[in-house]
Write a protein that holds these residues in place. Structure first.
Motif, PDB file in Angstrom:
ATOM      1  N   UNK A   8       0.816  -1.212   0.000  1.00  0.00           N
ATOM      2  CA  UNK A   8       0.000   0.000   0.000  1.00  0.00           C
ATOM      3  C   UNK A   8       0.853   1.268   0.000  1.00  0.00           C
ATOM      4  N   UNK A   9       0.200   2.382  -0.129  1.00  0.00           N
ATOM      5  CA  UNK A   9       0.793   3.708   0.039  1.00  0.00           C
ATOM      6  C   UNK A   9      -0.372   4.640   0.320  1.00  0.00           C
ATOM      7  N   UNK A  10      -1.020   4.401   1.454  1.00  0.00           N
ATOM      8  CA  UNK A  10      -2.279   5.077   1.762  1.00  0.00           C
ATOM      9  C   UNK A  10      -2.053   6.565   2.018  1.00  0.00           C
ATOM     10  N   UNK A  11      -2.917   7.386   1.454  1.00  0.00           N
ATOM     11  CA  UNK A  11      -2.757   8.836   1.542  1.00  0.00           C
ATOM     12  C   UNK A  11      -3.242   9.408   2.871  1.00  0.00           C
ATOM     13  N   UNK A  12      -3.595   8.556   3.819  1.00  0.00           N
ATOM     14  CA  UNK A  12      -3.938   9.006   5.175  1.00  0.00           C
ATOM     15  C   UNK A  12      -3.669   7.859   6.141  1.00  0.00           C
ATOM     16  N   UNK A  13      -3.950   8.074   7.403  1.00  0.00           N
ATOM     17  CA  UNK A  13      -3.722   7.027   8.399  1.00  0.00           C
ATOM     18  C   UNK A  13      -5.040   6.520   8.989  1.00  0.00           C
TER      19      UNK A  13
END
Length: 280
Positions: A8-13
């Motif tokens: 992944x490389x999620x744009x939030x947490x």
């Protein structure tokens, strides 16, 4: 064969988003070593409740995986686009933010990275000043920013030989104190700062007090991670009673300082940005 792959490389947490992704990857999670998120927040310490929730999601679906902060950093000027835009950053607040993010992540056992090495501009978009290096129009190094040296100071102390003491008993005065304890080959290191607000554009230290269980630190020193200066701690500001040592008159900023045993630091100028000791 020894490669480790991050998912992944999620744009939030968001823990909910992470859980949704892990459910969709069921059956393939054994391929991955860690999960990446990008947790931007004006106050870097505000992100950690969500980070701890993310850890619980990983423990449920993929306990072998760890969290990795794949991208985070602050601009050195007000930017009208990108993360943390429309905030009056300068080079000081950028440096504060970057090292507070680094040591906040370390204090929560999260792999961390600083975004980015050099400023850049995407096509038809404004300059992104999150770089540690300022750039010229022809993409050469214009100059080195304050944040570059601050990050170098942190990196000169915190390597794989420095281990967090997870059950350390440490307390600090203040509205929202942050303090973490580590062991290094030469002794203990404590990181501390005021986490109550966004790191801002000026210096405004307050006097604080920190208590630490166990034996008193040998030859205690204070380190300003922005400048790399090291200060000897006066004996009259240290007292021990009932197995607890109190350190008084500490300069508490909205960015991390170190309280450490002198032997835990690399004070050779040839090896470290941190050198020289003066009395505070």
């Amino acid at each position: 064969p020894d490669a480790k792959i991050s998912a992944l490389s999620l744009a939030n947490n968001s823990p909910e988003l992470l859980e949704s992704c892990l459910k969709g990857m069921a059956g393939d999670l054994d391929l991955f070593d860690s999960a990446i998120y990008h947790g931007y927040s004006q106050n870097p310490d505000d992100s950690y409740p969500a980070v701890e929730a993310q850890k619980k999601v990983l423990a449920k679906y993929a306990p072998h995986m760890s969290l990795r902060h794949g991208e985070n950093g602050a601009p050195s000027s007000l930017c009208t686009a990108y993360a943390l835009s429309n905030i009056p950053w300068n080079e000081l607040s950028q440096a504060k933010y970057d090292i507070r993010r680094m040591l906040g992540d370390l204090g929560h056992d999260v792999h961390s990275s600083v975004f980015t090495i050099m400023e850049y501009a995407q096509e038809n978009r404004p300059l992104n000043t999150k770089g540690l290096l300022a750039k010229t129009d022809d993409k050469k190094v214009k100059y080195v920013k304050t944040a570059f040296w601050a990050v170098a100071n942190v990196a000169s102390v915190f390597d794989k030989t420095v281990v967090r003491v997870k059950d350390a008993e440490v307390r600090m005065t203040g509205r929202r104190p942050a303090a973490y304890v580590y062991t290094a080959p030469g002794g203990r290191i404590v990181t501390f700062w005021d986490a109550s607000r966004r790191p801002d554009e000026t210096l405004h230290p307050q006097s604080g007090e920190l208590t630490l269980s166990g034996a008193a630190l040998k030859e205690p020193v204070l380190v300003d991670l922005i400048t790399g200066e090291v200060f000897a701690v006066k004996p009259e500001f240290v007292s021990t009673a009932n197995g607890v040592t109190t350190y008084r008159n500490l300069p508490v900023h909205d960015y991390p300082w170190l309280l450490a045993e002198k032997a835990a630091l690399r004070l050779d100028p040839a090896q470290s940005r941190i050198d020289g000791i003066v009395e505070i």
